[in-house]
Design a protein around this motif. Structure first.
Motif, PDB file in Angstrom:
ATOM      1  N   ASP A 293      -0.431   1.543  10.193  1.00 41.00           N
ATOM      2  CA  ASP A 293      -0.625   0.224   9.587  1.00 41.00           C
ATOM      3  C   ASP A 293      -0.028   0.185   8.186  1.00 41.00           C
ATOM      4  OD1 ASP A 293      -1.929  -0.498  11.871  1.00 41.00           O
ATOM      5  OD2 ASP A 293      -3.941  -0.498  11.023  1.00 41.00           O
ATOM      6  N   ALA A 294      -0.233   1.251   7.414  1.00 36.03           N
ATOM      7  CA  ALA A 294       0.313   1.295   6.060  1.00 36.03           C
ATOM      8  C   ALA A 294       1.835   1.286   6.095  1.00 36.03           C
ATOM      9  CB  ALA A 294      -0.193   2.539   5.333  1.00 36.03           C
ATOM     10  N   GLN A 295       2.417   2.071   6.970  1.00 43.88           N
ATOM     11  CA  GLN A 295       3.876   2.120   7.065  1.00 43.88           C
ATOM     12  C   GLN A 295       4.446   0.796   7.555  1.00 43.88           C
ATOM     13  OE1 GLN A 295       4.019   5.724   9.525  1.00 43.88           O
ATOM     14  NE2 GLN A 295       4.992   6.814   7.824  1.00 43.88           N
ATOM     15  N   HIS A 296       3.714   0.128   8.453  1.00 43.75           N
ATOM     16  CA  HIS A 296       4.155  -1.178   8.944  1.00 43.75           C
ATOM     17  C   HIS A 296       4.264  -2.182   7.797  1.00 43.75           C
ATOM     18  CE1 HIS A 296       4.468  -4.671  11.614  1.00 43.75           C
ATOM     19  NE2 HIS A 296       3.516  -5.243  10.899  1.00 43.75           N
ATOM     20  N   GLU A 297       3.435  -1.999   6.781  1.00 47.33           N
ATOM     21  CA  GLU A 297       3.459  -2.905   5.638  1.00 47.33           C
ATOM     22  C   GLU A 297       4.388  -2.418   4.524  1.00 47.33           C
ATOM     23  OE1 GLU A 297      -0.975  -4.842   6.368  1.00 47.33           O
ATOM     24  OE2 GLU A 297      -0.669  -3.541   4.632  1.00 47.33           O
ATOM     25  N   GLY A 298       5.269  -1.486   4.893  1.00 49.23           N
ATOM     26  CA  GLY A 298       6.311  -1.066   3.969  1.00 49.23           C
ATOM     27  C   GLY A 298       5.872  -0.075   2.921  1.00 49.23           C
ATOM     28  N   ILE A 299       4.821   0.681   3.196  1.00 50.92           N
ATOM     29  CA  ILE A 299       4.297   1.641   2.224  1.00 50.92           C
ATOM     30  C   ILE A 299       4.729   3.044   2.637  1.00 50.92           C
ATOM     31  CG2 ILE A 299       2.216   2.598   1.167  1.00 50.92           C
ATOM     32  CD1 ILE A 299       0.857  -0.127   1.855  1.00 50.92           C
ATOM     33  N   PRO A 300       5.569   3.717   1.853  1.00 54.20           N
ATOM     34  CA  PRO A 300       5.995   5.073   2.203  1.00 54.20           C
ATOM     35  C   PRO A 300       4.900   6.092   1.942  1.00 54.20           C
ATOM     36  CG  PRO A 300       6.946   4.438   0.100  1.00 54.20           C
ATOM     37  CD  PRO A 300       6.214   3.227   0.619  1.00 54.20           C
ATOM     38  N   ILE A 301       4.870   7.142   2.749  1.00 53.69           N
ATOM     39  CA  ILE A 301       3.941   8.251   2.569  1.00 53.69           C
ATOM     40  C   ILE A 301       4.763   9.492   2.286  1.00 53.69           C
ATOM     41  CG2 ILE A 301       2.159   9.667   3.653  1.00 53.69           C
ATOM     42  CD1 ILE A 301       1.379   7.241   5.344  1.00 53.69           C
ATOM     43  N   LEU A 302       4.577  10.060   1.100  1.00 47.72           N
ATOM     44  CA  LEU A 302       5.341  11.231   0.668  1.00 47.72           C
ATOM     45  C   LEU A 302       4.438  12.459   0.745  1.00 47.72           C
ATOM     46  CD1 LEU A 302       7.022   9.642  -2.493  1.00 47.72           C
ATOM     47  CD2 LEU A 302       7.756   9.520  -0.101  1.00 47.72           C
ATOM     48  N   ASN A 303       4.912  13.492   1.408  1.00 56.64           N
ATOM     49  CA  ASN A 303       4.071  14.657   1.693  1.00 56.64           C
ATOM     50  C   ASN A 303       4.513  15.911   0.951  1.00 56.64           C
ATOM     51  OD1 ASN A 303       4.176  12.887   4.429  1.00 56.64           O
ATOM     52  ND2 ASN A 303       2.145  13.767   4.137  1.00 56.64           N
ATOM     53  N   PHE A 304       3.601  16.889   0.946  1.00 53.06           N
ATOM     54  CA  PHE A 304       3.822  18.198   0.322  1.00 53.06           C
ATOM     55  C   PHE A 304       4.148  18.083  -1.166  1.00 53.06           C
ATOM     56  CE2 PHE A 304       4.870  19.421   4.829  1.00 53.06           C
ATOM     57  CZ  PHE A 304       3.770  20.246   4.997  1.00 53.06           C
ATOM     58  N   LEU A 305       3.400  17.243  -1.864  1.00 52.24           N
ATOM     59  CA  LEU A 305       3.555  17.083  -3.312  1.00 52.24           C
ATOM     60  C   LEU A 305       2.188  17.236  -3.969  1.00 52.24           C
ATOM     61  CD1 LEU A 305       6.002  14.039  -3.285  1.00 52.24           C
ATOM     62  CD2 LEU A 305       6.556  16.338  -4.100  1.00 52.24           C
ATOM     63  N   ALA A 466      -1.395 -10.898  12.641  1.00 50.99           N
ATOM     64  CA  ALA A 466      -0.993 -12.114  11.934  1.00 50.99           C
ATOM     65  C   ALA A 466       0.337 -11.846  11.223  1.00 50.99           C
ATOM     66  CB  ALA A 466      -2.065 -12.515  10.925  1.00 50.99           C
ATOM     67  N   ASP A 467       1.019 -12.912  10.840  1.00 45.89           N
ATOM     68  CA  ASP A 467       2.316 -12.801  10.169  1.00 45.89           C
ATOM     69  C   ASP A 467       2.184 -11.976   8.884  1.00 45.89           C
ATOM     70  OD1 ASP A 467       4.776 -13.096   8.983  1.00 45.89           O
ATOM     71  OD2 ASP A 467       4.799 -15.288   9.057  1.00 45.89           O
ATOM     72  N   ILE A 468       2.967 -10.911   8.783  1.00 46.89           N
ATOM     73  CA  ILE A 468       2.868 -10.013   7.635  1.00 46.89           C
ATOM     74  C   ILE A 468       3.187 -10.727   6.327  1.00 46.89           C
ATOM     75  CG2 ILE A 468       5.261  -9.186   7.809  1.00 46.89           C
ATOM     76  CD1 ILE A 468       4.194  -6.401   7.035  1.00 46.89           C
ATOM     77  N   LYS A 469       4.048 -11.738   6.372  1.00 49.17           N
ATOM     78  CA  LYS A 469       4.380 -12.480   5.150  1.00 49.17           C
ATOM     79  C   LYS A 469       3.156 -13.191   4.599  1.00 49.17           C
ATOM     80  CE  LYS A 469       9.213 -13.285   6.473  1.00 49.17           C
ATOM     81  NZ  LYS A 469      10.233 -14.320   6.808  1.00 49.17           N
ATOM     82  N   VAL A 475      -5.697 -11.076   0.293  1.00 51.36           N
ATOM     83  CA  VAL A 475      -6.502  -9.872   0.502  1.00 51.36           C
ATOM     84  C   VAL A 475      -7.649 -10.100   1.489  1.00 51.36           C
ATOM     85  CG1 VAL A 475      -8.193 -10.239  -1.343  1.00 51.36           C
ATOM     86  CG2 VAL A 475      -7.470  -7.907  -0.775  1.00 51.36           C
ATOM     87  N   LYS A 476      -7.952 -11.354   1.810  1.00 56.12           N
ATOM     88  CA  LYS A 476      -9.061 -11.656   2.721  1.00 56.12           C
ATOM     89  C   LYS A 476      -8.601 -12.068   4.116  1.00 56.12           C
ATOM     90  CE  LYS A 476     -12.328 -13.033  -0.894  1.00 56.12           C
ATOM     91  NZ  LYS A 476     -13.233 -14.091  -1.386  1.00 56.12           N
ATOM     92  N   MET A 477      -7.295 -12.188   4.322  1.00 53.38           N
ATOM     93  CA  MET A 477      -6.794 -12.640   5.619  1.00 53.38           C
ATOM     94  C   MET A 477      -6.761 -11.482   6.603  1.00 53.38           C
ATOM     95  SD  MET A 477      -3.230 -14.604   6.486  1.00 53.38           S
ATOM     96  CE  MET A 477      -2.870 -15.168   8.157  1.00 53.38           C
ATOM     97  N   GLU A 478      -7.488 -11.605   7.719  1.00 50.29           N
ATOM     98  CA  GLU A 478      -7.565 -10.514   8.684  1.00 50.29           C
ATOM     99  C   GLU A 478      -6.210 -10.277   9.324  1.00 50.29           C
ATOM    100  OE1 GLU A 478     -10.539  -8.804  12.154  1.00 50.29           O
ATOM    101  OE2 GLU A 478     -10.537 -10.951  11.745  1.00 50.29           O
TER     102      GLU A 478
END
Length: 610
Positions: A293-305, A466-469, A475-478
């Motif tokens: 879900d986080a990646q779908h919303e364009g949030i990168p996850i950086l590992n081993f840091l 729901a539409d990601i845009k 913050v309250k829209m499911e």
């Protein structure tokens, strides 16, 4: 091997993998069949009895049932990605489509009109305390739930973002419990000794793990204004105290709280939000779908840091430095993170959210209160009864054994309620009630069953979003819209009805092997008896999953035994349809956990009452 004792309540329970894996032992196939029949209110009540919060858990559960689901093991190998039934989201279906009036009436019917004179205090209004209250109030106990917040729900409403769990869903299911005669009091409990002196017959502590772990690295104090503890920050957002964040945000941590922090940040003004984790991606504690879900919303996850320092410019936080590490495993498979020797990495940021874990905090429980704690700061408890060193004090949920999730808190609440009920009825707390078990034949004719045994080839259906845009602006829209009725029915058809068991009567068997011939999974074999390790290798298909039992018959006329590998059985009923003597039958297994009340009384106590 000895013949299998199918009368033991755990045997067939273990075959229903999803229900066995659920801490609250929700009868999953039962409510999924009710969904398929359009009986949403009945399906909701099946859930409400066991897991208490169907609408809440249908959106937020950590889903221990789904990895256990047989569907994920037996789908054809050519399936793109064999996946379990969407058990959790079908639970939400029961809440979305139930008859609200009907359900409210049924729940209200359990309200006890007369007090039994016993008073119970629950500290914290989270899922564990609310479950205790739900189980004890209908028995006549006067239950008071205390919380420092203005509404009941605990971490359910203060730490889970509204875009995952709408407030109206929380209020509805919390109010079902409060309306049973439970008193909710907004009061911060600051002294266990004082509470012990207020005349309560039993006290349940369900205060959670309210303290987020911090990072003691250079720059922490100097940059404190823009460095926030994740769970505290999420609570501040829920209260409406926090409404914005900087454009560049770093979230530290790899658990579900970190995923909630990063997704909330995107909705409060964070444009460049990244999650930075010291472990590898696959080792992160966050659920796979939370990471997706986080990646779908364009949030990168950086590992081993590994965080080394907070960097300030002009006395203001400007970024963080990290050491690059790699995973190294010793001969025993134990992992260590060691530096790679690469230069430290620097990332700019305006704010940092620290979500590296939670811990218990009991500053309100005095050292001389009689309650003992271990070296990790957790209460010393009887792991069966949840009883503390003060006999009438019990713990449950995160406050008992550290942070887990809602469904575990519910399970603890059920068990603690049994203990409290037995204590106040002067019974042995460790004498735990056995579940009730029923086996009912599904036979309607020689070749017909009272359940739909067709195996649908459909792959798992996706829950629409729901539409990601739009969702990233509110913050309250499911985000998840839930299944519509038609898709819910299709997904329900993927369930293999693992609670409808193949029951074998060896005296009727003529060893014609018709069942062996027709079994689509080669899970039935007739072989000479022997040791289990040996038998597992001699079956038509080797039984490799040692966690699932073999079903072994008594000796047949040829001195062979029937052995069935329960692990991959489809519960399709073809063996029973084909059997010319009726040696095989399809019988629905229903296990009902025993909750507080008459069902948990000892046999001696029942005789006295009679």
């Amino acid at each position: 091997m000895q013949p299998t004792d199918i009368k033991h309540p755990d045997y067939f329970h273990k075959v229903v993998d999803c229900q066995w894996a659920c801490p609250a032992h929700t009868p999953v196939p039962e409510y999924i069949r009710l969904i398929a029949a359009g009986r949403y209110s009945d399906a909701y009540m099946v859930n409400w009895k066991s897991n208490v919060f169907p609408g809440i858990l249908g959106r937020t559960c950590d889903r221990p049932c789904e990895p256990a689901c047989r569907r994920g093991r037996v789908e054809e190998e050519n399936a793109a990605k064999p996946e379990p039934v969407a058990i959790c989201r079908l639970k939400r279906v029961t809440a979305d489509y139930k008859d609200n009036s009907d359900v409210a009436t049924r729940i209200a019917a359990g309200k006890k009109q007369k007090s039994n004179g016993k008073k119970i205090a629950c500290v914290g209004a989270g899922p564990a305390s609310l479950t205790v209250a739900r189980d004890l109030a209908p028995l006549g106990y006067e239950v008071t739930v205390f919380d420092q917040d203005p509404r009941a729900g605990g971490m359910i409403w203060s730490q889970i973002p509204r875009f995952r769990l709408p407030l109206e869903v929380i209020d509805e299911e919390v109010n079902y419990i409060l309306n049973l005669g439970v008193q909710f009091v907004q009061r911060r409990i600051d002294s266990m000794k004082k509470l012990l002196g207020e005349g309560y017959d039993a006290i349940f502590v369900g205060s959670g793990a309210p303290r987020g772990r911090d990072l003691d690295i250079p720059g922490r104090k100097e940059g404190a204004k823009n460095i926030h503890i994740g769970i505290d920050w999420l609570s501040s957002v829920s209260f409406g105290h926090t409404t914005k964040i900087g454009k560049r945000v770093i979230v530290l941590g790899g658990g579900n709280t970190a995923m909630d922090c990063c997704r909330t940040s995107r909705r409060l003004g964070g444009e460049d939000v990244k999650v930075i984790v010291r472990s590898g991606f696959d080792e992160m504690k966050a659920s796979p779908w939370e990471k997706e879900d986080a990646q779908h919303e364009g949030i990168p996850i950086l590992n081993f840091l590994v965080p080394k320092s907070f960097v300030l410019q002009n006395q203001k936080l400007s970024g963080m430095t990290f050491e690059k590490v790699k995973a190294v495993y010793d001969a025993n498979g134990k992992r260590s993170l060691v530096p790679t020797g690469e230069p430290d990495q620097f990332f700019e940021c305006d704010d940092v959210l620290v979500a590296v874990g939670q811990e218990n905090a009991f500053p309100w429980i005095e050292k001389d209160s009689g309650i003992q704690f271990d070296k990790w700061g957790l209460p010393v408890l009887d792991k069966v009864t949840f009883q503390a060193s003060v006999p009438n004090v019990f713990f449950g949920g995160d406050s008992a054994f550290g942070p887990k999730n809602i469904i575990w808190a519910v399970a603890h609440g059920h068990d603690a309620a049994v203990s409290i009920d037995k204590l106040l009825n002067k019974e042995d707390l460790r004498e735990r009630p056995a579940p009730g078990v029923e086996l009912t034949s599904q036979k309607m004719g020689i070749h017909e069953w009272s359940y739909d045994n067709e195996i649908t080839p459909d792959q798992r259906f996706k829950v629409p979003w729901a539409d990601i845009k739009a969702t990233l602006k509110n913050v309250k829209m499911e985000v998840e819209l839930g299944f519509d009725v038609a898709t819910a029915w299709k997904e329900a058809q993927r369930c293999l009805n693992c609670d409808v068991q193949t029951v074998f009567t060896d005296k009727l068997c003529i060893e014609c092997d018709a069942c062996v011939d027709i079994c689509p999974m080669d899970c039935i074999s007739f072989v000479p008896n022997g040791e289990e390790k040996d038998i597992r290798t001699r079956l038509n298909a080797p039984a490799l999953n040692l966690t699932q039992d073999l079903y072994v018959s008594g000796p047949l006329k040829t001195e062979r035994v029937m052995v069935k590998d329960e692990d991959v059985c489809l519960h399709c009923g073809l063996c029973a349809e084909r059997c010319p003597t009726g040696a095989w039958d399809m019988q629905k297994f229903l296990v009902e956990m025993t909750y507080a009340g008459n069902g948990c009384r000892s046999h001696n106590q029942k005789k006295k009452a009679a």
